[in-house]
Design an enzyme around this catalytic site. Structure first.
Site, PDB file in Angstrom:
ATOM      1  N   ASP A   1       0.873  -1.159   0.000  1.00  0.00           N
ATOM      2  CA  ASP A   1       0.000   0.000   0.000  1.00  0.00           C
ATOM      3  C   ASP A   1       0.917   1.217   0.000  1.00  0.00           C
ATOM      4  OD1 ASP A   1      -2.089   1.824   0.504  1.00  0.00           O
ATOM      5  OD2 ASP A   1      -3.115   0.384   1.799  1.00  0.00           O
TER       6      ASP A   1
ATOM      7  N   ASP B   1      -2.847   4.602  -2.557  1.00  0.00           N
ATOM      8  CA  ASP B   1      -3.789   5.258  -1.658  1.00  0.00           C
ATOM      9  C   ASP B   1      -4.171   6.641  -2.182  1.00  0.00           C
ATOM     10  OD1 ASP B   1      -4.855   5.333   1.244  1.00  0.00           O
ATOM     11  OD2 ASP B   1      -3.758   7.216   1.088  1.00  0.00           O
TER      12      ASP B   1
ATOM     13  N   GLU C   1      -6.997   3.781  -5.313  1.00  0.00           N
ATOM     14  CA  GLU C   1      -8.180   4.156  -4.543  1.00  0.00           C
ATOM     15  C   GLU C   1      -8.726   5.443  -5.137  1.00  0.00           C
ATOM     16  OE1 GLU C   1      -9.439   4.968   0.080  1.00  0.00           O
ATOM     17  OE2 GLU C   1      -7.687   5.956  -0.766  1.00  0.00           O
TER      18      GLU C   1
ATOM     19  N   HIS D   1     -10.473  -1.705   5.463  1.00  0.00           N
ATOM     20  CA  HIS D   1     -10.153  -1.099   6.757  1.00  0.00           C
ATOM     21  C   HIS D   1     -10.841   0.247   6.961  1.00  0.00           C
ATOM     22  CE1 HIS D   1      -7.702   0.808   3.805  1.00  0.00           C
ATOM     23  NE2 HIS D   1      -7.302   1.716   4.674  1.00  0.00           N
ATOM     24  N   ASP D   2     -11.500   0.772   5.930  1.00  0.00           N
ATOM     25  CA  ASP D   2     -12.175   2.075   6.047  1.00  0.00           C
ATOM     26  C   ASP D   2     -13.691   1.941   6.138  1.00  0.00           C
ATOM     27  OD1 ASP D   2      -9.795   3.511   5.827  1.00  0.00           O
ATOM     28  OD2 ASP D   2      -9.907   3.569   3.638  1.00  0.00           O
TER      29      ASP D   2
HETATM   30  C1  GLC Z   1      -7.182   6.145   2.311  1.00  0.00           C
HETATM   31  C2  GLC Z   1      -6.949   5.028   3.301  1.00  0.00           C
HETATM   32  C3  GLC Z   1      -7.374   5.498   4.654  1.00  0.00           C
HETATM   33  C4  GLC Z   1      -6.525   6.685   5.026  1.00  0.00           C
HETATM   34  C5  GLC Z   1      -6.574   7.772   3.957  1.00  0.00           C
HETATM   35  C6  GLC Z   1      -5.482   8.758   4.138  1.00  0.00           C
HETATM   36  O1  GLC Z   1      -8.521   6.483   2.197  1.00  0.00           O
HETATM   37  O2  GLC Z   1      -7.609   3.873   2.880  1.00  0.00           O
HETATM   38  O3  GLC Z   1      -7.280   4.502   5.625  1.00  0.00           O
HETATM   39  O4  GLC Z   1      -6.965   7.222   6.235  1.00  0.00           O
HETATM   40  O5  GLC Z   1      -6.415   7.242   2.657  1.00  0.00           O
HETATM   41  O6  GLC Z   1      -4.245   8.211   3.801  1.00  0.00           O
END
Ligand code: GLC
Length: 566
Positions: free
Chosen positions: A99, A200, A257, A332-333
């Site tokens: 990641d 990310d 993402e 995880h979010d």
């Molecule tokens: C993404 C991650 C999340 C994180 C954010 C900032 O959305 O999945 O967990 O808090 O980015 O890096």
């Protein structure tokens, strides 16, 4: 065109390291812990592990605030531990996807320390600095984690931008030197032999020219200005450049993402000819139970199956042969899908299996998030003091400030907090569920006494073994990977039925999404009535003497049939 490639056939397992397995008794998961569970993952049958960030970090956002891209977080171990993990995973045929956070760093990254030290520091422009406007903030954008995206820094009397927490300053991708440093770092990891990246927040690396205020018809203090910092055209130029300079030379799997887009726009990232990313994580389906697509995550709206079908079907259809989907219901979010879309009480096992059938039978690469395969559920800590997630804590504070009653804030948190997914992995029914010998960094979910990996592995009818079957089926039937999706019964409010089609091979997937018992009428079209039928999988024993033409389904029943058309 149909292109066959390994990452389309793969199943990915996501690990949130801090909550996976502790090996040294400090109450936090670590790399040695992950290594000790590789056999478990082999047994499950997955192909790739996606490891959430393990780089050096002060951990304001559990590793998503990186202070050194070339080092491992102290709590997680050393670079030797990482190399060993990579080696041991490869020995077992498991690939590793890292990641990587390229949108921002930690405010403790040496680049930022320099950047903030003076206006003429050579690294000043590595980040986004602006002077205030009319004695206030440079613009009205709201941070993902509540409040303004700007933080005032007294030393130089300017503000820096942070789309996430104030400890996560955004990098300035207009600075070529900074971008060059990122390329070198990415290449450094690739040379180690890792197999992929999850990028990310990649949709946000470019912000609208001039950083204009967002329209504010409701006169809010801060405005969710996502369209001004998401999926802008130059993001694509930068991704193509990253490919050209580095990624292209490695046999990689990449997933980005990207919130705030629909499938047509996603093709700009994943279209075969674009050379940007292999897949994206889209968010449309994660907002079916929220007010406002992509904005008001905390404001619950009851979801409907018809809307979920519409969203998923668009992604399935638009990307077919043009790009590729990343299918997930958990990460995880997000809160646990089982508690959110299934039934984590009476029908926990049935609904977990039904939801798994759903994600694994769609076209695209399926992602499993740790604990999903054993049916872990949401948590509802009675007090905010037990929560750890920065997004949750900021939200609580902000809502208290504007006078929202405690019960209402907590109800939203129980439903949507990211901590729902972050309670430590439940390995057995012993002390701290076998996660640690020490004090867990976050309170365990008490239900580990009966929801845990050991119990699941012992029971052949468990959710765990059902996931094993789903994964094994993917390796046996090409139609599961490559078949074209078609939705049946679009307006049915209880049943989600679709087919997949590859030549003469068809799949018929029947999912009862609720606890009622609707009847499914076998389709007559396309030669289905006369086809040779084989049931590949179900989460119930077929009922004695049942009539396939008029199938009475039980709560959360899932069936997968393979049909050979005459
Ligand atoms: C993404 C991650 C999340 C994180 C954010 C900032 O959305 O999945 O967990 O808090 O980015 O890096």
């Amino acid at each position: 065109m149909l292109k066959k490639i390994w990452w389309k056939e793969a199943v990915v397992y996501q690990i949130y390291p801090i909550s996976f397995q502790d090996s040294d008794g400090d109450g936090k998961g670590d790399l040695q812990g992950i290594q000790s569970r590789l056999d478990y993952l082999c047994e499950l049958g997955i192909d790739v592990i996606w490891i959430c960030p393990v780089y050096k970090s002060p951990n304001h956002d559990n590793g998503y605030d990186i202070s050194d891209y070339y080092a491992i977080m102290d709590e997680f171990g050393t670079m030797d531990d990482f190399d060993e993990l990579l080696h041991k995973a490869h020995e077992r045929g498991i690939k590793i996807m890292m990641d990587l956070v390229l949108n921002h760093t930690s405010d403790e990254h040496p680049w930022f320390t320099e950047s903030r030290s003076s206006k003429d520091n050579p690294k000043r422009d590595y980040y986004i600095w602006r002077t205030g406007k009319n004695g206030g903030y440079p613009n009205n954008w709201e941070s993902y984690f509540s409040g303004s995206v700007w933080k005032y820094d007294k030393l130089t009397d300017e503000y820096y931008m942070h789309l996430y927490s104030e400890h996560q300053p955004d990098l300035n991708w207009e600075n070529e030197e900074m971008v060059g440093e990122l390329y070198r770092m990415v290449e450094w990891w690739l040379k180690k032999g890792i197999d992929g990246f999850r990028f990310d927040a990649i949709a946000h690396i470019v912000k609208a020219e001039g950083l204009p205020d967002a329209d504010n018809p409701d006169k809010r203090t801060w405005v969710r200005a996502y369209q001004l910092f998401s999926n802008l055209e130059q993001v694509h130029d930068l991704l193509r450049m990253l490919n050209e300079k580095v990624l292209m030379r490695y046999p990689l799997m990449t997933v980005g993402e990207t919130s705030g887009l629909g499938p047509e726009q996603a093709l700009d990232y994943v279209g075969d000819q674009r050379h940007e990313l292999n897949m994206v994580f889209q968010f449309e389906h994660m907002f079916v139970d929220a007010e406002g697509q992509g904005t008001e995550k905390w404001k619950f709206k009851p979801w409907t199956l018809v809307e979920l079908k519409q969203i998923m079907s668009r992604w399935q259809t638009v990307l077919h042969l043009e790009g590729w989907n990343a299918n997930y219901l958990n990460n995880h979010d997000q809160p646990r899908a089982l508690s959110r879309f299934g039934n984590d009480g009476q029908y926990r096992v049935e609904s977990a299996k039904m939801l798994a059938t759903f994600t694994h039978m769609l076209e695209g690469t399926p992602y499993i998030y740790q604990g999903e395969e054993i049916g872990m559920t949401n948590i509802a800590y009675p007090s905010i003091d037990d929560y750890r997630d920065v997004e949750t804590l900021n939200y609580y504070e902000q809502q208290r400030k504007i006078g929202e009653p405690e019960e209402e804030i907590m109800a939203a948190i129980w439903r949507k907090s990211r901590d729902n997914a972050r309670t430590p992995m439940q390995w057995n029914d012993g002390y701290a569920a076998g996660f640690t010998d020490g004090d867990p960094w976050m309170k365990m979910n008490d239900n580990y006494t009966y929801i845990n990996a050991e119990t699941e592995r012992r029971n052949p009818d468990s959710i765990f073994h059902y996931y094993r079957k789903l994964i094994a089926l993917r390796k046996q039937h090409e139609v599961i990977v490559y078949g074209e999706y078609k939705l049946l019964l679009p307006l049915d409010t209880e049943l989600y039925v679709f087919t997949r089609m590859l030549g003469q091979e068809h799949l018929l997937v029947i999912l009862n999404f609720f606890d009622r018992d609707p009847v499914f009428h076998w389709p007559e079209e396309d030669g289905y009535a006369a086809a040779k039928v084989e049931m590949l999988l179900s989460n119930y024993e077929p009922a004695q003497g049942e009539n396939l033409r008029e199938l009475k389904l039980r709560p959360y029943e899932a069936r997968v049939y393979k049909l050979i058309l005459k």
